[in-house]
Design an enzyme around this catalytic site. Structure first.
Site, PDB file in Angstrom:
ATOM      1  CG  ASP A  35      -2.007   0.998   1.164  1.00  0.00           C
ATOM      2  OD1 ASP A  35      -2.285   1.513   0.069  1.00  0.00           O
ATOM      3  OD2 ASP A  35      -2.606   1.292   2.216  1.00  0.00           O
ATOM      4  CG  HIS A  52       0.182   1.827  -9.388  1.00  0.00           C
ATOM      5  ND1 HIS A  52      -0.068   1.555  -8.064  1.00  0.00           N
ATOM      6  CD2 HIS A  52      -0.925   2.486  -9.838  1.00  0.00           C
ATOM      7  CE1 HIS A  52      -1.272   2.016  -7.732  1.00  0.00           C
ATOM      8  NE2 HIS A  52      -1.798   2.593  -8.787  1.00  0.00           N
ATOM      9  CG  LEU A 146       9.621 -17.434  -3.128  1.00  0.00           C
ATOM     10  CD1 LEU A 146       9.265 -17.393  -1.634  1.00  0.00           C
ATOM     11  CD2 LEU A 146      10.271 -16.098  -3.520  1.00  0.00           C
TER      12      LEU A 146
HETATM   13  C1  FPP Z   1      -1.831   0.178  -3.343  1.00  0.00           C
HETATM   14  O1  FPP Z   1      -1.432   1.516  -3.406  1.00  0.00           O
HETATM   15  C2  FPP Z   1      -1.236  -0.568  -4.443  1.00  0.00           C
HETATM   16  C3  FPP Z   1      -1.924  -1.076  -5.490  1.00  0.00           C
HETATM   17  C4  FPP Z   1      -3.382  -0.922  -5.637  1.00  0.00           C
HETATM   18  C5  FPP Z   1      -1.265  -1.765  -6.611  1.00  0.00           C
HETATM   19  C6  FPP Z   1      -0.078  -2.596  -6.266  1.00  0.00           C
HETATM   20  C7  FPP Z   1       0.730  -2.775  -7.497  1.00  0.00           C
HETATM   21  C8  FPP Z   1       2.055  -2.824  -7.552  1.00  0.00           C
HETATM   22  C9  FPP Z   1       2.906  -2.849  -6.370  1.00  0.00           C
HETATM   23  C10 FPP Z   1       2.787  -2.823  -8.861  1.00  0.00           C
HETATM   24  C11 FPP Z   1       2.528  -3.945  -9.744  1.00  0.00           C
HETATM   25  C12 FPP Z   1       2.777  -5.256  -9.108  1.00  0.00           C
HETATM   26  C13 FPP Z   1       3.020  -6.350  -9.818  1.00  0.00           C
HETATM   27  C14 FPP Z   1       3.191  -7.655  -9.136  1.00  0.00           C
HETATM   28  C15 FPP Z   1       3.116  -6.296 -11.254  1.00  0.00           C
HETATM   29  P1  FPP Z   1      -2.512   2.663  -3.536  1.00  0.00           P
HETATM   30  O2  FPP Z   1      -2.629   3.034  -4.977  1.00  0.00           O
HETATM   31  O3  FPP Z   1      -3.801   2.225  -2.898  1.00  0.00           O
HETATM   32  O4  FPP Z   1      -1.810   3.792  -2.711  1.00  0.00           O
HETATM   33  P2  FPP Z   1      -2.492   4.960  -1.865  1.00  0.00           P
HETATM   34  O5  FPP Z   1      -3.249   4.295  -0.739  1.00  0.00           O
HETATM   35  O6  FPP Z   1      -1.311   5.749  -1.384  1.00  0.00           O
HETATM   36  O7  FPP Z   1      -3.371   5.721  -2.804  1.00  0.00           O
END
Ligand code: FPP
Length: 257
Positions: A35, A52, A146
């Site tokens: 997050d 992201h 893993l």
């Molecule tokens: C939460 O941050 C994160 C996500 C919704 C996406 C997670 C994706 C990645 C880490 C990159 C891609 C991963 C792979 C495996 C290809 P948020 O957008 O909710 O952050 P915020 O709460 O600060 O708005």
């Protein structure tokens, strides 16, 4: 950016890795709610998809850290069912990143002995993302060092509903009696059927929520909340969480004598 003092703050990744190797048992299964990508981008006046993209680099570092530490299962919450409600541009960027991650990493993952599995409602993926998923799952299926579980289009309640429907169908078909239903009946019908429950669940960015992730599986899991935003999380922070886990007294509802 949030910064909270930690007893290990001065330690490097290598020092923490050395410490966790002598400190106690390494958790077999680590789950992470990644997050804070959006906040990381906002702090830099960047569009959210760039948060992201940096988050994708953190995934690479954490997978390498899990391999170095000897973790057997790593479960990453990459895209929730609720995330489909984000703006189409952001959903599109996340689907493209999934494709890009797989294209970039598949060879190294295979060579490092990582078995990749993608868990969730995959029928909703874009066709190119679905093809990429099929490729990485197929090409790494023979590995066992893993297991990397990527949770995509996943929600724990939906997973439980799916399991309950499967159980109801077995009861209706006469192959399962209601009084035979126990914990294992349910666990075997979850996406995680052949995984041990997580020993450690990490959530980044300081939020104190489970957000519909692995509700059944985390009954006795130790929680670790990191203040670090996901793009800044890496192997060092993973090792820090594992060292903290090793100091926990896991009682599973019992008393220690
Ligand atoms: C939460 O941050 C994160 C996500 C919704 C996406 C997670 C994706 C990645 C880490 C990159 C891609 C991963 C792979 C495996 C290809 P948020 O957008 O909710 O952050 P915020 O709460 O600060 O708005």
């Amino acid at each position: 950016m949030t910064a909270r003092p930690s007893v290990h703050q001065a330690a490097t990744a290598d020092e923490l890795l050395a410490r966790l190797r002598v400190h106690g048992a390494v958790p077999r299964h680590v789950a992470i709610i990644m997050d804070g990508n959006g906040r990381w981008a906002r702090e830099r006046l960047l569009p959210r998809p760039l948060g992201h993209r940096s988050g994708m680099k953190a995934v690479r570092d954490v997978v390498e850290g899990a391999l170095a530490a000897g973790v057997e299962y790593l479960s990453l919450f990459a895209f929730s069912q609720e995330n489909w409600q984000r703006p189409a541009t952001e959903v599109g960027a996340l689907m493209s990143l999934l494709e890009e991650y797989i294209a970039r990493e598949v060879d190294e993952l295979r060579e490092q002995g990582v078995r990749v599995r993608v868990l969730g409602d995959l029928a909703r993926l874009t066709p190119p993302a679905a093809r990429a998923v099929e490729r990485v799952v197929g090409e790494t299926a023979g590995n066992s060092r893993l297991t990397l579980n990527l949770f995509i289009s996943y929600g724990s309640r939906a997973e439980l509903v799916r399991a309950v429907r499967a159980i109801a169908a077995d009861v209706a078909a006469g192959t399962l009696a209601p009084d035979e239903i126990d914990d294992a009946t349910i666990a075997q019908r979850l996406y995680t059927a052949d995984c041990p429950d997580p020993d450690l669940l990490i959530r980044t960015s300081g939020e104190l929520r489970i957000s519909n992730f692995l509700l059944w599986q985390i009954a006795y899991t130790e929680l670790f909340i990191s203040p670090v935003l996901w793009p800044d999380f890496g192997r060092r922070e993973l090792f820090e969480a594992i060292v903290a886990y090793q100091s926990r007294d896991r009682r599973f509802g019992r008393v220690t004598v």
